[in-house]
Design a protein around this motif. Structure first.
Motif, short mmCIF file in Angstrom:
data_model
loop_
_atom_site.label_atom_id
_atom_site.label_comp_id
_atom_site.label_asym_id
_atom_site.label_seq_id
_atom_site.Cartn_x
_atom_site.Cartn_y
_atom_site.Cartn_z
N ILE A 91 10.23 -1.05 -1.01
CA ILE A 91 10.82 0.27 -1.17
C ILE A 91 10.49 1.21 -0.02
O ILE A 91 9.49 1.04 0.68
CB ILE A 91 10.36 0.94 -2.48
N ASN A 92 11.36 2.19 0.15
CA ASN A 92 11.07 3.33 1.00
C ASN A 92 10.84 4.50 0.06
O ASN A 92 11.74 4.89 -0.70
CB ASN A 92 12.28 3.61 1.93
N ALA A 93 9.62 5.04 0.08
CA ALA A 93 9.27 6.09 -0.88
C ALA A 93 9.67 7.48 -0.39
O ALA A 93 9.50 8.46 -1.09
CB ALA A 93 7.78 6.05 -1.16
N TRP A 94 10.13 7.55 0.84
CA TRP A 94 10.40 8.87 1.39
C TRP A 94 11.72 8.88 2.16
O TRP A 94 11.72 8.85 3.39
CB TRP A 94 9.25 9.32 2.30
N PRO A 95 12.85 8.89 1.42
CA PRO A 95 14.12 9.06 2.12
C PRO A 95 14.21 10.50 2.60
O PRO A 95 14.29 11.42 1.78
CB PRO A 95 15.16 8.75 1.03
N ILE A 96 14.15 10.71 3.90
CA ILE A 96 13.97 12.09 4.39
C ILE A 96 15.25 12.92 4.30
O ILE A 96 15.18 14.14 4.33
CB ILE A 96 13.37 12.13 5.82
N PRO A 103 18.39 0.01 5.22
CA PRO A 103 18.75 -1.39 4.99
C PRO A 103 17.91 -2.00 3.87
O PRO A 103 16.74 -1.64 3.72
CB PRO A 103 18.43 -2.07 6.33
N THR A 104 18.50 -2.88 3.12
CA THR A 104 17.76 -3.56 2.06
C THR A 104 16.67 -4.41 2.69
O THR A 104 16.92 -5.16 3.63
CB THR A 104 18.70 -4.48 1.26
N VAL A 339 13.21 0.64 6.94
CA VAL A 339 12.59 1.92 6.65
C VAL A 339 11.48 1.63 5.65
O VAL A 339 11.72 1.35 4.49
CB VAL A 339 13.59 2.93 6.07
N SER A 340 10.25 1.65 6.13
CA SER A 340 9.13 1.19 5.33
C SER A 340 8.70 2.25 4.33
O SER A 340 9.38 3.27 4.15
CB SER A 340 7.99 0.79 6.24
N LEU A 341 7.56 2.04 3.70
CA LEU A 341 7.14 2.89 2.58
C LEU A 341 7.24 4.38 2.91
O LEU A 341 7.89 5.14 2.23
CB LEU A 341 5.70 2.52 2.17
N VAL A 342 6.57 4.79 3.96
CA VAL A 342 6.64 6.20 4.36
C VAL A 342 7.61 6.36 5.52
O VAL A 342 8.31 7.36 5.65
CB VAL A 342 5.24 6.74 4.71
N GLY A 343 7.68 5.36 6.36
CA GLY A 343 8.70 5.23 7.40
C GLY A 343 9.12 6.50 8.09
O GLY A 343 8.36 7.09 8.85
N TYR A 492 9.69 13.44 -1.01
CA TYR A 492 8.78 12.29 -1.09
C TYR A 492 8.75 11.80 -2.54
O TYR A 492 8.89 12.59 -3.47
CB TYR A 492 7.37 12.73 -0.64
N GLY A 493 8.58 10.47 -2.70
CA GLY A 493 8.74 9.87 -4.02
C GLY A 493 7.57 10.01 -4.98
O GLY A 493 7.63 9.48 -6.09
N ALA A 494 6.51 10.68 -4.60
CA ALA A 494 5.37 10.81 -5.51
C ALA A 494 4.70 12.16 -5.29
O ALA A 494 5.15 12.96 -4.48
CB ALA A 494 4.37 9.68 -5.26
N GLY A 495 3.63 12.38 -6.03
CA GLY A 495 2.88 13.62 -5.87
C GLY A 495 1.72 13.44 -4.90
O GLY A 495 1.62 12.41 -4.22
N GLY A 496 0.84 14.43 -4.86
CA GLY A 496 -0.29 14.35 -3.91
C GLY A 496 -1.61 14.73 -4.55
O GLY A 496 -2.57 15.02 -3.87
#
Ligand code: FAD
Lengths: 834, 286
Positions: A91-96, A103-104, A339-343, A492-496
């Motif tokens: 997954i990419n957790a941060w589609p900006i 890409p898959t 596009v990697s996790l944080v990418g 971003y896909g999560a909290g901090g």
């Protein structure tokens, strides 16, 4: 036993915070007699070997596994097709941006590979050696496709990294101070500077591609034989890994236990969810047996994510005195093949930092992320902030040269003065505290700034073949990732937040559970110091547990200098809750009002009397639960989750003196001084380790490290013979000191230090190199500043920006026939002309 | 990394080793210190069926005085050569080169003969051996022969040692009283040189009477800088006296281009490093 029974007085410990404690975890980690993932041996365990694509971009036309399957002790050989239903996806957790092209990313490629090193088949065998032997026998046929390699060229879409996406341009992300209402319009500022005889500097800098090169190669063990599937992985992010595995493989989160045992470094390189982890999970489930995969160093260099890799186009406007009126930043950022996790989020993390410690009235930032057929990139120590700091600190030196004043003088004209804190920047951040004047004054004094400037003048005047340069970097960074609300605004896909638990055991010992996941930082020691002080118990009595979702069920792991400033604060809050609960019990046992109790050195005392009870005694009493206040739960244990309201802003002044041998281009560092303001210090020894290591890592970007690909997309710096990591033999002894303005964003007053040295040092070093030869007409030298580049800059006066020849020297075998080995034919032709 | 499977033999005499070599032919590989061979095997760049370890053959170890030459056994480790007083006295150039060869661990495992037999043009021992006119003693089924340095280095990773032969020792002609220096140019400390220059000079009354200069990594084999040697004779041992001669260092060389430098940069380096090496060898500075 009751609270009044005589018991040896718990020795009131001296204050732990601020003590130079040696790290309690080091003996284990250094001797290796500990739980590295690769040390784990389970009954009946199988081993994996990966078959990887040698091509940067190719269609897979056939895979023949017959021969490999017949190899001794091979259990299975699988392709992407075989795993299609079970392997999940990365997954990419941060589609900006909402329209980002992503890409898959399959763990095992099925019909096309997008970088050299991508996995196309996997061998399962009874031993690692047998798996490796069989992997050589897998016969894969490819149809090579044109590869998008060069970042700038890829941005023009002439060759597509993923033809089905129609473009290499993944996302375009913009911050504009005019639009955000945090400052003026930058184009107006630039036009005005042009029209009014002000200064407009235009520069382009290259952030070369780097490889995190953590000490322990990545390793994963998966045991499917229990009720929960247990995954051990050399990762920085066990909690995020568990979430991502559950989200993409269909395994319920409750059926997954993820453990990051002892992890040997990461530097962001293990802030990732990896194909190898997904594959190990898939094959453990497929075979029903424990499975291990440990990468080789060569695999780590080609297939673990890389870092940096940007082109930075910068326009800075200023008046004649060098007061900056606007900064415009246009970046191209190389994502690599996926596009990697944080990418794509990495350059966005830098977006708020190009204005650094300065009061710029107008600011515009834009980044285009670009897909190429190279190893995918992601976070690397500093992630986005080193890039920003490099650009602005290089530019401030250029501005000083343009105005004709000392580089420290130009900074002082523009920086935020200490009495102006808290200060809201043009990028919209509120800097809570800092004192740039104090750090700079101390650094200048330690450095002997004026004497070194005098020596520089003498060497210039006498035309000494060895010239001296002085480099400055006055950095700040935003760390302590991160306020969840801000992450939400950035998609971003999560909290901090971070979580902590403090458990008082019956014997008075303390177990502390943190959601941070140490991988060499020394959390066990620093966190023990904090809790020891807070609860008034001996340092040795505190055990810090982490990195196992069964033990530490809640957490967001370790990266972005967050563990102390976010995780530490959660610990403080949980400890305080323990003390509150204990106080109720103390009041009950001492037959006093809670309001009349003092707590210090681990003892509750009744004010004005000699009556008291130690927190350990209370722990025992609560365990027995014979005599507690009515209605009280028999437990002191407490949890806290802390979500910061703001980032955290360490800063510092770094000064570097560098000798340049103008005959050869060789560099010799003479002196490096840094004065960092990292707020209150929990353990000076750990801090100095972080600063020294961080400095070397940043200096290495300036001088040594570069991931180089040849024209066909093969990584030619694919071993440590060619990817140059420094050792202690290559560095000098740094002079480190601190000034202190406590942070106001956490109660301990601490600021992050994990990335500071790396962020600050790179521009200090390059500024020193350029400063040494600026009088020869040179304004830039591309990183890494190799002797050859420095020498060429001197030869050509001004354009030391040669790329490196894409060829490695073959020290081990001439007949490898591999692409990208030494190019001796070119030498032969040149030689013939002489 | 895991090498492909191989059989392993550790004979205790050269004769046994030669017999094994004869039996296995090109399927066999000699193992000395393993510092070059093991990486090759582990990266699977080569997969011999038989590895013949010379480690138990004690006659191949050690340094001895043999009249006009110092003789170094092929299996003598770099660390032993580097601290040997005979080498330091009579072939100082070799001591100087070993000092910065690789790192401490590798110097304790890697061997003098192994490094020379490996014939990496970036290896640090070829140029000093060539400059000093070393003689290579090679033993095979037909007996022993001696090959001069100029004929020993044939090409990239290729020497005069035949497939059925073993390098047993290297004879270093005595250069007693000569000044020597090995000027190695690297980006990080533990690295093969980008370019290095081995220089030995005999100074007589302030001027250079004789000079020997070898270049590392300036072609497919170590290179002897004859033009420099000749031009140095009779020159005062001063920066000005040496400069013109050193400027000829790159003549006839054929250096590679790689990550650490293009060929033209290496040619330039050779001239600067030659000047420095000769001056330091001669006891002057500059
Ligand atoms: C990280 C690293 C850095 C290094 N840096 C340097 C450096 O800076 N400078 C430098 O000069 N070297 C360097 N080396 C190489 C080092 O010097 C090796 O020790 C040397 O090249 C090989 O010696 P060895 O004894 O280990 O030989 P081995 O690796 O055992 O053998 C090398 C080759 O020679 C053959 N061989 C060995 N002995 C004989 C013999 N007696 N007869 C016939 N054939 C034989 C073997 O079959 C093999 O092909 C480095 C090596 C490493 C791994």
């Amino acid at each position: 036993m009751t609270a009044t029974e005589a018991r040896p007085e718990a020795e009131a410990p001296e204050r732990e915070i601020g003590r130079e404690r040696r790290r309690k975890e080091d003996q284990r980690l250094i001797t290796g007699r500990t739980r590295w993932t690769d040390n784990i041996q389970l009954p009946g365990m199988l081993h994996l070997a990966m078959v990887r694509s040698p091509f940067a971009h190719a269609r897979i036309t056939s895979i023949d596994t017959t021969e490999a399957k017949q190899s001794p002790n091979v259990v299975d050989v699988v392709t992407g097709q075989d795993l299609a239903e079970t392997q999940g996806v990365l997954i990419n957790a941060w589609p900006i941006t909402p329209d980002q092209k992503t890409p898959t990313h399959l763990p095992v490629a099925i019909d096309r590979v997008a970088f050299a090193g991508e996995i196309v088949a996997v061998v399962v065998a009874r031993s690692a050696a047998e798996a490796r032997d069989a992997a050589e026998l897998v016969d894969v046929e490819y149809d090579e496709l044109p590869a998008a390699l060069d970042l700038k060229e890829a941005a023009t879409d002439t060759v597509l990294a993923h033809p089905d996406l129609g473009s290499n341009k993944s996302a375009y992300w913009v911050f504009d101070s005019g639009e955000a209402g945090t400052g003026g319009n930058v184009d107006d500022a630039i036009t005005q500077a042009r029209d009014s005889g002000g200064i407009v500097l235009e520069r382009e800098y290259r952030q070369q591609r780097l490889i995190p090169a953590f000490m322990e190669p990545r390793s994963t063990v998966v045991d499917p034989t229990g009720e929960q599937l247990t995954v051990w992985s050399a990762t920085q992010i066990p909690h995020i890994l568990r979430f991502a595995l559950a989200a993409t493989t269909g395994i319920p989160e409750s059926k997954l236990r993820v453990i990051a045992p002892d992890v040997g470094g990461g530097f962001g390189g293990k802030l990732q969810t990896t194909p190898e982890e997904w594959i190990t999970v898939a094959l453990a489930r497929r075979t029903g047996k424990p499975v291990k995969y440990t990468e080789t160093r060569s695999e780590s260099l080609i297939a673990a994510h890389h870092g940096r890799d940007q082109w930075q186009k910068l326009t800075l406007a200023a008046d004649r005195e060098g007061n900056v009126t606007g900064l415009k930043v246009q970046l191209l950022a190389d994502l690599g093949a996926y596009v990697s996790l944080v990418g794509g989020g990495v350059p966005v993390l830098g977006a708020f930092m190009f204005n650094a410690i300065y009061k710029f009235p107008a600011y515009h930032f834009a980044v285009q992320t670009v897909l190429t057929n190279k190893t995918w990139t992601d976070a690397y120590r500093g992630a986005g902030r080193p890039e920003a700091t490099f650009a602005i600190e290089r530019l401030m030196d250029e501005l000083a040269a343009e105005v004709g004043v000392d580089p420290l003088e130009i900074r002082e004209r523009n920086w935020i003065k200490h009495e102006e804190f808290p200060f809201t920047t043009v990028a919209g951040l509120e800097y809570d505290s800092g004192n740039y004047e104090a750090a700079t004054a101390r650094a200048k004094e330690m450095f002997g700034y004026d004497e070194l400037r005098a020596e520089q003048r003498r060497r210039r005047e006498s035309g000494d073949p060895v010239q001296l340069g002085i480099g400055v970097s006055t950095f700040t960074e935003m760390c302590g990732l991160a306020p969840s609300r801000v992450l939400g605004q950035l998609d971003y896909g999560a909290g901090g937040w971070e979580h902590a638990s403090v458990r008082m055991l019956a014997t008075g010992k303390v177990e502390v559970v943190t959601g941070a996941s140490a991988h060499g930082q020394g959390h066990e020691t620093a966190f023990s110091q904090i809790v020891a002080d807070r609860l008034g118990v001996p340092f040795e009595d505190v055990e810090v547990l982490h990195g196992d979702t069964q033990v530490a069920p809640k957490g967001l792991d370790t990266y972005g200098s967050r563990s102390l400033v976010v995780g530490g604060e959660a610990l403080v809050k949980a400890s305080d809750k323990v003390v509150e609960k204990a106080k109720t019990v103390a009041a009950h046992l001492l037959e006093a009002s809670a309001d009349d109790l003092d707590f210090s050195g681990g003892r509750f005392t009744v004010r004005g009397t000699d009556q008291g009870v130690a927190i350990q005694e209370i722990a025992t009493a609560v365990f027995a639960a014979h005599n507690l206040p009515d209605g009280m739960e028999p437990s002191l244990d407490s949890d806290a989750t802390f979500d910061p309201v703001n980032f955290n802003y360490p800063h510092g002044t770094h000064l570097c003196a560098m000798e340049v041998d103008t005959e050869t281009g060789a560099l010799r560092m003479r002196k490096y001084v840094c004065v960092d303001d990292i707020g209150n210090v929990i353990n000076p020894l750990i801090v100095s380790g972080q600063v020294h290591g961080g400095l070397v890592q940043g200096i290495a970007q300036a001088l040594w490290e570069e991931a180089v690909y040849d024209d066909s997309g093969t990584l030619v710096s694919g071993s440590f013979v060619d990817y140059l990591l420094p050792t202690s033999a290559d560095t000098i002894s740094f002079e480190v000191d601190h000034t202190t303005t406590p942070s106001l964003t956490n109660t301990l007053g601490t600021k992050g230090v994990g990335e500071a040295g790396t962020i600050a040092s790179t521009p200090a070093v390059v500024n020193a190199v350029v400063d040494a030869v600026r009088h020869l007409g040179i304004t830039d030298i591309r990183m890494p500043c190799t002797p050859e580049r420095v020498w060429r800059a001197i030869q050509d006066a001004g354009s030391g920006t040669e790329p490196t020849t894409g060829a490695a020297a073959p020290h081990f075998d001439a007949s490898t026939g591999m692409e990208g080995t030494v190019d001796r034919t070119a030498g032969a032709q040149d030689g013939a002309q002489q | 990394m895991i090498p492909a499977q191989f059989d392993y033999l550790a004979p205790s005499t050269v004769e046994e080793a030669l017999a094994a070599l004869a039996q296995h032919g090109d399927e066999a590989k000699i193992l000395a210190g393993g510092q070059s061979l093991l990486p090759v095997l582990r990266m699977r760049l080569n997969a011999p069926e038989m590895v013949i370890d010379l480690g138990k053959i004690t006659s191949l170890r050690g340094v001895r005085d043999d009249g006009d030459a110092i003789v170094v056994g092929a299996m003598t480790q770099h660390s032993v050569v580097g601290s040997d007083p005979l080498v330091a006295e009579h072939a100082a150039l070799v001591s100087k080169a070993v000092e910065h060869l690789a790192d401490v661990q590798i110097r304790h495992r890697g061997t003098f003969g192994g490094a020379l037999a490996h014939a990496d043009p970036a290896g640090d021992l070829g140029a000093p051996a060539l400059a000093l006119g070393a003689q290579f003693v090679i033993q095979g089924p037909g007996g022993t022969r001696t090959v001069p340095a100029e004929e020993f280095f044939v090409d990239l990773f290729e020497t005069a040692i035949g497939e059925d032969e073993i390098l047993t020792e290297v004879r270093l002609p005595k250069h007693t009283g000569w000044g020597a220096h090995y000027e190695k140019f690297v980006r990080v400390a533990h690295q093969w040189p980008i370019v290095a220059v081995a220089a030995a000079v005999r100074v007589d009354g302030g001027s250079i009477a004789e000079a020997r200069v070898g270049l590392t990594n300036m072609g497919n084999t170590p290179v002897r800088a004859h033009a420099v040697e000749q031009a140095l004779v009779g020159q005062p041992a001063t920066p000005d006296g040496v400069r013109d001669a050193a400027a000829r260092a790159a003549e006839g060389t054929n250096p590679p281009s790689d990550l650490n430098g293009d060929a033209d940069y290496r040619r330039h380096l050779a001239t600067v490093l030659t000047r420095r090496a000769v001056l330091t060898a001669a006891g002057a500075t500059g």
